[in-house]
Design an enzyme around this catalytic site. Structure first.
Site, mmCIF file in Angstrom:
data_model
loop_
_atom_site.group_PDB
_atom_site.id
_atom_site.type_symbol
_atom_site.label_atom_id
_atom_site.label_comp_id
_atom_site.label_asym_id
_atom_site.label_seq_id
_atom_site.Cartn_x
_atom_site.Cartn_y
_atom_site.Cartn_z
ATOM 1 N N GLN A 79 0.827 -1.205 0.000
ATOM 2 C CA GLN A 79 0.000 0.000 0.000
ATOM 3 C C GLN A 79 0.863 1.257 0.000
ATOM 4 O OE1 GLN A 79 -2.137 -1.812 3.556
ATOM 5 N NE2 GLN A 79 -3.818 -0.661 2.646
ATOM 6 N N ASP A 96 6.457 4.289 -1.738
ATOM 7 C CA ASP A 96 7.859 4.677 -1.604
ATOM 8 C C ASP A 96 8.831 3.830 -2.423
ATOM 9 O OD1 ASP A 96 8.130 2.269 -0.036
ATOM 10 O OD2 ASP A 96 7.560 3.386 1.758
ATOM 11 N N HIS A 131 -1.186 1.287 -4.467
ATOM 12 C CA HIS A 131 -1.598 2.690 -4.465
ATOM 13 C C HIS A 131 -0.727 3.568 -5.348
ATOM 14 C CE1 HIS A 131 -3.712 2.040 -0.321
ATOM 15 N NE2 HIS A 131 -4.374 1.524 -1.339
ATOM 16 N N CYS A 177 -0.492 12.558 -16.695
ATOM 17 C CA CYS A 177 -1.386 13.629 -17.140
ATOM 18 C C CYS A 177 -2.805 13.104 -17.128
ATOM 19 C CB CYS A 177 -1.012 14.093 -18.541
ATOM 20 S SG CYS A 177 -2.203 15.295 -19.230
ATOM 21 N N CYS A 198 1.036 19.613 -18.242
ATOM 22 C CA CYS A 198 1.557 18.622 -19.188
ATOM 23 C C CYS A 198 2.226 19.322 -20.366
ATOM 24 C CB CYS A 198 0.427 17.726 -19.680
ATOM 25 S SG CYS A 198 0.943 16.497 -20.916
ATOM 26 N N CYS A 256 -0.057 18.335 -23.757
ATOM 27 C CA CYS A 256 -1.426 18.779 -24.011
ATOM 28 C C CYS A 256 -1.885 19.902 -23.092
ATOM 29 C CB CYS A 256 -2.400 17.593 -23.899
ATOM 30 S SG CYS A 256 -2.693 17.036 -22.201
ATOM 31 N N GLY A 258 2.698 -4.130 8.916
ATOM 32 C CA GLY A 258 2.697 -2.681 9.018
ATOM 33 C C GLY A 258 1.474 -1.994 8.458
ATOM 34 N N SER A 274 -2.687 -1.050 9.276
ATOM 35 C CA SER A 274 -3.823 -1.078 10.193
ATOM 36 C C SER A 274 -5.071 -1.618 9.507
ATOM 37 C CB SER A 274 -4.104 0.336 10.721
ATOM 38 O OG SER A 274 -4.477 1.191 9.649
ATOM 39 N N GLY A 283 -0.233 -2.001 17.342
ATOM 40 C CA GLY A 283 -1.600 -1.548 17.519
ATOM 41 C C GLY A 283 -2.587 -2.461 16.809
#
Length: 293
Positions: free
Chosen positions: A108, A111, A126, A134, A185, A188, A225, A227, A253
């Site tokens: 998710q 990086d 993600h 663009c 862009c 365009c 890592g 939730s 958690g």
């Protein structure tokens, strides 16, 4: 099933149970922001994370002022993410993959640290911070190229900003962005957007189907890592549970998937995954193990 102990000479009981469960299986690894915190990238929902209100897709495309503010902050923040390196958690996942115990990673995070760590089969659920798209013509460019254009439009802007708080999506929290000039862009004139799935935006269907296929080809699921607050991650836990695949969750958690977990480990990702990878490697090198015959 919770184990709140810290790393020590003896393997915590929940970690030992997880190793027993994963030994001899090929699992899909689902990771969230918690695996990257030891690389210096904060998470949104960790126990010690400050409240955050990330920009939504609707705000980005519908409000030029918000879009300008976002790009000004991103122009500072992306450099921090660009300089981060994989931590022991990422390297442990890669090691488990090398041992044949991981068939792929669904992350998710944006990086790219799993890829930098050497993992070979990674689905960036993600998106990625290092690509820009663009919204009109669909052309993609590198974030490096956009940085050159933004530097030319805003000489010295990134250098003039003092230490800024960095967010997980390569954003940075700074003020005084009204004078920042945004690049459109080159082909365009359309709106440029990081190739990241924003809040309020759907993960592309083909990417989700590819991730489900990866999980369906595995013998279990290891969550590290996350939730599992948003459905984009939780749906894989539900899929694994529905198809009777064992689920191990490593997260500081509680998570929305705890009730579905076979084993839940309430510890940091770096020490836990490192311990698990070492234990699995030791098992494979014992006489009579599948690795040695």
């Amino acid at each position: 099933m919770l184990d709140r102990s810290e790393p020590g000479a003896t393997m915590p009981p929940a970690v030992s149970r997880a190793v027993e469960l994963l030994a001899g299986r090929r699992v899909t690894v689902l990771t969230g922001a918690g695996i990257s915190t030891d690389s210096g990238i904060p998470d949104y929902r960790g126990p010690d994370s400050p409240p955050r209100a990330p920009m939504t897709y609707q705000q980005f495309v519908g409000d030029p002022d918000r879009r300008r503010h976002y790009w000004a902050r991103n122009h500072v923040g992306w450099r921090h993410v660009h300089e981060t390196r994989p931590n022991p958690g990422h390297l442990a996942v890669r090691r488990m993959e090398d041992l044949g115990g991981v068939n792929g990673v669904i992350t998710q995070n944006v990086d790219t640290l799993h890829e930098v760590a050497g993992s070979r089969n990674v689905i960036d659920l993600h998106g990625r911070y290092d690509r820009v798209i663009c919204l009109t013509c669909g052309r993609r460019i590198s974030r490096d190229h956009l940085a050159e254009r933004l530097d030319a439009l805003n000489p010295g802007f990134a250098d003039d900003v003092p230490d800024a708080e960095i967010a997980p999506d390569a954003d940075a929290v700074i003020e005084a962005t009204a004078h920042f000039r945004v690049a459109d862009c080159e082909h365009c004139g359309g709106i440029l957007k990081p190739e990241i799935v924003y809040f309020g935006e759907n993960v592309p269907k083909a990417r989700v189907e590819k991730a489900f296929a990866m999980l369906d080809d595995a013998d279990g699921l290891l969550v590290a890592g996350s939730s599992l607050t948003v459905m984009s991650g939780l749906r894989f836990v539900r899929r694994a549970h529905k198809t009777d695949r064992p689920i191990v969750i490593v997260n500081r958690g509680s998570t929305r998937g705890d009730d579905l977990a076979t084993v839940k480990i309430d510890r940091g990702c770096s020490p836990t995954l490192t311990t698990m990878a070492e234990a699995l490697a030791t098992r494979r090198t014992r006489p009579g193990s599948p690795a040695t015959g």
